[in-house]
Design an enzyme around this catalytic site. Sequence first.
Site, short mmCIF file in Angstrom:
data_model
loop_
_atom_site.label_atom_id
_atom_site.label_comp_id
_atom_site.label_asym_id
_atom_site.label_seq_id
_atom_site.Cartn_x
_atom_site.Cartn_y
_atom_site.Cartn_z
N HIS A 103 0.84 -1.30 -0.09
CA HIS A 103 0.05 0.05 0.11
C HIS A 103 0.46 1.51 0.33
CE1 HIS A 103 -3.08 2.98 1.30
NE2 HIS A 103 -2.50 3.54 1.99
N GLU A 104 1.80 1.33 0.68
CA GLU A 104 2.87 2.78 0.98
C GLU A 104 3.85 2.49 -0.76
OE1 GLU A 104 2.63 4.37 2.96
OE2 GLU A 104 1.63 3.19 4.27
#
Length: 234
Positions: A103-104
Amino acid sequence: MFYPGFFFDPTYILIIIGVAISMVASSKMNATFQKYQRVRSRSGLTGREAAARVLQANGIFDVTIEHVSGNLTDHYDPRTKTLRLSDATYNQPSVAAIGVAAHECGHAIQHQVGYAPLKLRGALVPIVNFGSTISWPLILIGLLFNSQSAHLFINLGIILFSTAVIFQLVTLPVEFNASNRAIKALSNTGLLYDDELAMTRKVLGAAAMTYVAGATATALQLLRILILTRGRRD
């Protein structure tokens, strides 16, 4: 004589509702993450290793991956092109850790391609920081002093506080898009199998709801301010 409930502010219920919504979303997120943190990925890759592969697969070679202390304090810093992964993610080989790390990476990909909502959110940060500091003092000045310019202070305070709501709303597409990019990247690179991807979707979905809850809570605060100052804004 003291009358029970004389000082009761009925609009405070809006704050209570916002806090309750945020607590439920946070609790759901923590429970979901902890559940799938116990599921080791078949690849055996840690969050850091998975992040490195996702970045490489997307042609990103100038982003540094660092460890940051704390639990779920993961974030991407576009100013320094640094992806920081927390204790629960950095060296953990779970499907939850890989999902959060990816996600990051999604934010790093957004930065690379010039994703407009991410740019807008970044531009809003200094405005929101200033607005959150000065908005309430301005509103209180307008409420405490009965002058012809009181409504100007109140309206300016409301406008500045509204930037926080706008920031929260802009954050929603940024976070949802980052999660979509994460799932796509994990699928394309084969880092997770289909059943593991389903687990990761649940983790990222629960995380997304915390942002929805935050936006809702902030909007409810704004509604409370509008109600409290209704008679002084004319």
